[in-house]
Design an enzyme around this catalytic site. Structure first.
Site, mmCIF file in Angstrom:
data_model
loop_
_atom_site.group_PDB
_atom_site.id
_atom_site.type_symbol
_atom_site.label_atom_id
_atom_site.label_comp_id
_atom_site.label_asym_id
_atom_site.label_seq_id
_atom_site.Cartn_x
_atom_site.Cartn_y
_atom_site.Cartn_z
ATOM 1 N N ARG A 139 0.840 -1.213 0.000
ATOM 2 C CA ARG A 139 0.000 0.000 0.000
ATOM 3 C C ARG A 139 0.873 1.261 0.000
ATOM 4 O O ARG A 139 0.684 2.170 -0.809
ATOM 5 C CB ARG A 139 -0.900 -0.019 1.234
ATOM 6 C CG ARG A 139 -1.687 1.237 1.484
ATOM 7 C CD ARG A 139 -2.531 1.061 2.739
ATOM 8 N NE ARG A 139 -3.167 2.296 3.137
ATOM 9 C CZ ARG A 139 -2.589 3.211 3.892
ATOM 10 N NH1 ARG A 139 -1.352 3.035 4.316
ATOM 11 N NH2 ARG A 139 -3.242 4.311 4.217
ATOM 12 N N ARG A 156 7.696 -19.450 -3.699
ATOM 13 C CA ARG A 156 9.148 -19.666 -3.694
ATOM 14 C C ARG A 156 9.492 -20.117 -5.105
ATOM 15 O O ARG A 156 8.840 -20.999 -5.661
ATOM 16 C CB ARG A 156 9.529 -20.725 -2.671
ATOM 17 C CG ARG A 156 9.098 -20.343 -1.252
ATOM 18 C CD ARG A 156 9.709 -21.279 -0.236
ATOM 19 N NE ARG A 156 9.040 -21.184 1.062
ATOM 20 C CZ ARG A 156 9.313 -20.256 1.984
ATOM 21 N NH1 ARG A 156 10.230 -19.340 1.737
ATOM 22 N NH2 ARG A 156 8.667 -20.249 3.135
ATOM 23 N N CYS A 157 10.514 -19.517 -5.697
ATOM 24 C CA CYS A 157 10.816 -19.767 -7.114
ATOM 25 C C CYS A 157 12.270 -20.225 -7.224
ATOM 26 O O CYS A 157 13.171 -19.430 -7.478
ATOM 27 C CB CYS A 157 10.561 -18.482 -7.903
ATOM 28 S SG CYS A 157 10.700 -18.668 -9.671
ATOM 29 N N GLY A 198 12.190 -12.173 2.232
ATOM 30 C CA GLY A 198 13.289 -12.522 3.138
ATOM 31 C C GLY A 198 14.594 -12.778 2.411
ATOM 32 O O GLY A 198 14.812 -12.307 1.285
ATOM 33 N N SER A 249 14.529 -14.147 -1.199
ATOM 34 C CA SER A 249 13.920 -13.179 -2.114
ATOM 35 C C SER A 249 14.882 -12.033 -2.414
ATOM 36 O O SER A 249 14.967 -11.557 -3.548
ATOM 37 C CB SER A 249 12.640 -12.605 -1.507
ATOM 38 O OG SER A 249 11.815 -13.661 -1.065
ATOM 39 N N ASP A 262 10.720 -14.823 10.452
ATOM 40 C CA ASP A 262 11.863 -15.459 11.123
ATOM 41 C C ASP A 262 12.834 -14.447 11.752
ATOM 42 O O ASP A 262 13.605 -14.804 12.631
ATOM 43 C CB ASP A 262 12.646 -16.323 10.124
ATOM 44 C CG ASP A 262 11.799 -17.418 9.504
ATOM 45 O OD1 ASP A 262 10.666 -17.625 9.991
ATOM 46 O OD2 ASP A 262 12.265 -18.058 8.547
ATOM 47 N N ALA A 265 8.223 -18.139 29.680
ATOM 48 C CA ALA A 265 8.434 -19.591 29.558
ATOM 49 C C ALA A 265 9.554 -20.024 30.500
ATOM 50 O O ALA A 265 10.349 -19.210 30.978
ATOM 51 C CB ALA A 265 8.785 -19.938 28.116
ATOM 52 N N HIS A 321 2.032 -23.015 10.751
ATOM 53 C CA HIS A 321 1.705 -21.838 9.920
ATOM 54 C C HIS A 321 0.739 -20.867 10.581
ATOM 55 O O HIS A 321 0.560 -19.748 10.079
ATOM 56 C CB HIS A 321 1.142 -22.297 8.571
ATOM 57 C CG HIS A 321 2.195 -22.871 7.668
ATOM 58 N ND1 HIS A 321 2.683 -24.135 7.817
ATOM 59 C CD2 HIS A 321 2.884 -22.320 6.629
ATOM 60 C CE1 HIS A 321 3.604 -24.368 6.894
ATOM 61 N NE2 HIS A 321 3.745 -23.279 6.169
ATOM 62 N N ARG A 362 2.184 -17.548 11.044
ATOM 63 C CA ARG A 362 2.417 -16.657 9.910
ATOM 64 C C ARG A 362 1.171 -15.880 9.493
ATOM 65 O O ARG A 362 1.247 -14.963 8.672
ATOM 66 C CB ARG A 362 2.914 -17.491 8.731
ATOM 67 C CG ARG A 362 4.075 -16.844 8.029
ATOM 68 C CD ARG A 362 4.846 -17.792 7.198
ATOM 69 N NE ARG A 362 4.108 -18.269 6.041
ATOM 70 C CZ ARG A 362 4.596 -19.208 5.218
ATOM 71 N NH1 ARG A 362 5.771 -19.742 5.458
ATOM 72 N NH2 ARG A 362 3.898 -19.606 4.185
HETATM 73 O O1 F6P Z 1 10.506 -18.214 6.265
HETATM 74 C C1 F6P Z 1 9.251 -18.166 6.846
HETATM 75 C C2 F6P Z 1 8.781 -19.555 7.223
HETATM 76 O O2 F6P Z 1 7.497 -19.439 7.769
HETATM 77 C C3 F6P Z 1 9.712 -20.324 8.159
HETATM 78 O O3 F6P Z 1 9.554 -19.971 9.505
HETATM 79 C C4 F6P Z 1 9.304 -21.736 7.872
HETATM 80 O O4 F6P Z 1 10.353 -22.645 8.155
HETATM 81 C C5 F6P Z 1 9.000 -21.715 6.411
HETATM 82 O O5 F6P Z 1 8.689 -20.380 6.078
HETATM 83 C C6 F6P Z 1 7.853 -22.607 5.996
HETATM 84 O O6 F6P Z 1 7.750 -22.549 4.603
HETATM 85 P P1 F6P Z 1 6.521 -23.114 3.792
HETATM 86 O O7 F6P Z 1 5.344 -22.221 4.061
HETATM 87 O O8 F6P Z 1 6.983 -23.029 2.378
HETATM 88 O O9 F6P Z 1 6.273 -24.486 4.288
#
Ligand code: F6P
Length: 369
Positions: A22, A73-74, A103, A106, A134, A193, A273, A276
């Site tokens: 944006r 991812r390419c 990252g 990329s 990460d 923790a 995931h 993320r």
């Molecule tokens: O680089 C970000 C990340 O979420 C890492 O923490 C993890 O190891 C990886 O991507 C997982 O990748 P994918 O979504 O391709 O399985």
């Protein structure tokens, strides 16, 4: 001639990427540039999957997780002939500026794409915007997505702590981070923790099992009600959580009479995931916006091969980084230096990597058993 600038998001998506898209779109257009979205990262560059980006396209994306442009991812991008194809597609559309939001992998792709030897006389200015949950990119204090990911982990662990406390259980919670333990270390502090396990410590499987068992026994020997244990494990610690649990249970049975050992229960949770996704935190919206602002201005000024960086945690030499006039909290850092230092960071050789590995213990001395 007005610039034509493409934006792509690549690699693992990170909350806050949309804020960067944006800001780059709005700032670029306010400066007279034509802005384009390249879909699915470098893959879209190869497929010529390019769409114009107008203010209306980005008006309501700030709060959305993921990336409206899609990501991928390419792997084949490391081949010269594949990059030549990507450059040809850019040239065909007259795109002479590129913002790469992503990252380590990329930004490596970005640097190769902009390599003057490969480019020849094709005009192409490239700037990187660090985005990866990460936090494994060097020469930036934070990457986009880290703050949201950390908040997600903290929220999940707070919930796990409730049930762990109710049952006096030990939980091993695995969090993402690929080869970098940053999320595990920092979340462990934020969660309170009992133990953080991260690859940078270089501990053997045996030593890690010992660490967990010692932690469990120490917590249970303390006076008071709390007997629950929360262990946050980075995915980069190369022991599957189920195997780790089995080893811990076995070692506890070795150490304790049967009756005592059977009263200690271990459970595992892999957040995966989930870490993320979700709406970006306020900070990630801000970080994405500010870094993209700096990156697009660099491209507009025909500066190339740089990454917009946030509060570098180390002193940067003037030939490696310059503070941005547009935002004094942001720097433009030489991409070659970023990637070389990232290699040292990931190998655990840089002073920052060593500091990170010790920081958890330094900040939380009470957790040293
Ligand atoms: O680089 C970000 C990340 O979420 C890492 O923490 C993890 O190891 C990886 O991507 C997982 O990748 P994918 O979504 O391709 O399985």
């Amino acid at each position: 001639m007005a610039k034509r600038i493409g934006i792509l998001t690549s690699g693992g998506d990170a909350p806050g990427m949309n804020a960067a898209i944006r800001a780059a779109t709005l700032v670029g257009r306010s400066q007279g540039a034509e802005m384009f979205g390249i879909e699915r990262g470098y893959r879209g560059l190869l497929d010529d999957s390019v769409v114009p980006l107008m203010p209306a396209d980005v008006a309501r994306i700030l709060r959305e997780g993921g990336t409206i442009l899609g990501s991928a991812r390419c792997k084949e991008f490391h081949r010269r002939e594949v990059r030549d194809g990507a450059r040809a597609n850019l040239a065909k559309r007259g795109i002479d500026g590129l913002i790469v939001i992503g990252g380590n992998g990329s930004l490596t792709g970005a640097m190769k794409l902009a390599d003057p030897e490969e480019l020849g006389d094709q005009p192409l200015a490239i700037a990187g915007v660090p985005a990866s949950i990460d936090n494994d990119l060097a020469l930036t204090g934070l990457s986009i997505g880290v703050d949201t990911a950390m908040n997600t982990i903290v929220e999940a662990c707070d919930k796990i702590a409730d049930t762990a406390t109710a049952h006096d259980r030990t939980f091993i919670v695995e969090v993402m981070g690929r080869d970098c333990g940053y999320l595990a270390m920092t979340a462990a502090i934020a969660v309170g923790a009992d133990l953080a396990l991260f690859p940078e410590s270089g501990r053997s499987e045996d030593a890690i099992v010992d660490q967990i068992v010692d932690t469990v026994l120490t917590v249970r020997s303390r006076p008071g009600r709390t007997r629950r244990v929360i262990v946050i494990k980075a995915e980069g610690v190369a022991i599957a959580v189920d195997r780790l649990k089995a080893q811990v249970d076995l070692r506890l049975r070795d150490k304790l009479p049967d009756a005592d050992a059977s009263g200690i229960e271990t459970r595992v949770t892999v957040l995966g995931h989930v870490v993320r996704g979700g709406r970006p935190s306020a900070f990630d919206r801000l970080l994405g916006s500010r870094l993209a602002n700096v990156a697009v201005r660099a491209v507009l000024a025909d500066t190339t091969g740089k990454m917009a960086a946030w509060l570098p945690p180390v002193e940067l030499a003037p030939d490696v980084a310059v503070r941005c006039a547009a935002d004094p909290y942001c720097w433009l850092v030489d991409l070659t230096a970023v990637l070389a230092e990232t290699d040292r960071l990931l190998a655990g050789h840089s002073p920052l990597a060593r500091w990170r590995a010790g920081a958890f213990d330094d900040i939380e001395p009470a957790l040293r058993l």
